[in-house]
Design a protein around this motif. Sequence first.
Motif, short mmCIF file in Angstrom:
data_model
loop_
_atom_site.label_atom_id
_atom_site.label_comp_id
_atom_site.label_asym_id
_atom_site.label_seq_id
_atom_site.Cartn_x
_atom_site.Cartn_y
_atom_site.Cartn_z
N THR A 64 0.85 -1.18 0.00
CA THR A 64 0.00 0.00 0.00
C THR A 64 0.89 1.23 0.00
O THR A 64 1.86 1.30 0.76
CB THR A 64 -0.93 0.01 1.24
N TYR A 65 0.54 2.18 -0.86
CA TYR A 65 1.32 3.41 -1.02
C TYR A 65 0.43 4.63 -0.87
O TYR A 65 -0.75 4.59 -1.22
CB TYR A 65 1.93 3.46 -2.44
N THR A 66 1.04 5.73 -0.40
CA THR A 66 0.35 7.02 -0.43
C THR A 66 0.41 7.53 -1.87
O THR A 66 1.16 6.99 -2.70
CB THR A 66 1.04 8.05 0.49
N ALA A 67 -0.31 8.59 -2.16
CA ALA A 67 -0.31 9.17 -3.50
C ALA A 67 1.05 9.76 -3.86
O ALA A 67 1.34 9.99 -5.04
CB ALA A 67 -1.39 10.25 -3.60
N THR A 68 1.92 9.94 -2.87
CA THR A 68 3.27 10.47 -3.14
C THR A 68 4.30 9.35 -3.29
O THR A 68 5.49 9.62 -3.44
CB THR A 68 3.72 11.42 -2.02
N GLY A 69 3.86 8.09 -3.21
CA GLY A 69 4.76 6.96 -3.42
C GLY A 69 5.41 6.42 -2.16
O GLY A 69 6.27 5.55 -2.22
N LYS A 70 5.00 6.91 -0.99
CA LYS A 70 5.55 6.40 0.26
C LYS A 70 4.85 5.10 0.64
O LYS A 70 3.63 5.00 0.58
CB LYS A 70 5.35 7.43 1.38
N THR A 71 5.64 4.10 1.05
CA THR A 71 5.06 2.82 1.45
C THR A 71 4.34 2.96 2.78
O THR A 71 4.91 3.45 3.76
CB THR A 71 6.15 1.74 1.58
N VAL A 72 3.09 2.52 2.82
CA VAL A 72 2.30 2.51 4.05
C VAL A 72 2.45 1.16 4.72
O VAL A 72 2.70 1.07 5.92
CB VAL A 72 0.80 2.80 3.75
N SER A 73 2.29 0.08 3.93
CA SER A 73 2.41 -1.27 4.48
C SER A 73 2.77 -2.24 3.36
O SER A 73 2.62 -1.95 2.19
CB SER A 73 1.12 -1.71 5.17
N PHE A 74 3.25 -3.40 3.81
CA PHE A 74 3.63 -4.48 2.92
C PHE A 74 3.22 -5.78 3.59
O PHE A 74 3.39 -5.93 4.80
CB PHE A 74 5.14 -4.46 2.69
N GLU A 75 2.64 -6.69 2.83
CA GLU A 75 2.31 -7.99 3.41
C GLU A 75 2.54 -9.09 2.40
O GLU A 75 2.57 -8.85 1.19
CB GLU A 75 0.88 -8.02 3.95
N LYS A 76 2.73 -10.30 2.96
CA LYS A 76 2.93 -11.46 2.10
C LYS A 76 2.39 -12.69 2.80
O LYS A 76 2.33 -12.76 4.02
CB LYS A 76 4.41 -11.64 1.77
#
Length: 140
Positions: A64-76
Amino acid sequence: MAAFLLVGGIASSSAQDIDQKNVPAVVKAAFSKAYPKATDADWEKKGANYEVDFDLGKVDHKATYTATGKTVSFEKDIPNAQLPAVIGKNIKAKYPKGRIDDVDWINTAGKITYKIDIEGTPDVNVWYDANGKFIKEVAD
């Protein structure tokens, strides 16, 4: 009828599939840089953020990314055997007739949590922190 349409419009605006061409270039660039070997990317807009489901090898991932390209979260997805033993023990005690169906490892700003899908009576999704502390349960 108008109330139904209003509620439906609100619900659909919270998460909607979008074509990759409608994802901001900065978001696509951040994703491509972080996961150059990703395949089968499917994008959704969730509120102000962009969520992408994708595969790395044969493993399902989500970022998940913000509109500015910053990662909010990652899952696998992870194998059940990689679930910390303390969490497995807690699940067996709390859901003795349940069976762990799927485990997601989630990193949100460096905070690790686990989402576990349990099949049983009834089916539930549960979240635990990395230390095995129960966070919440949601009916599936």
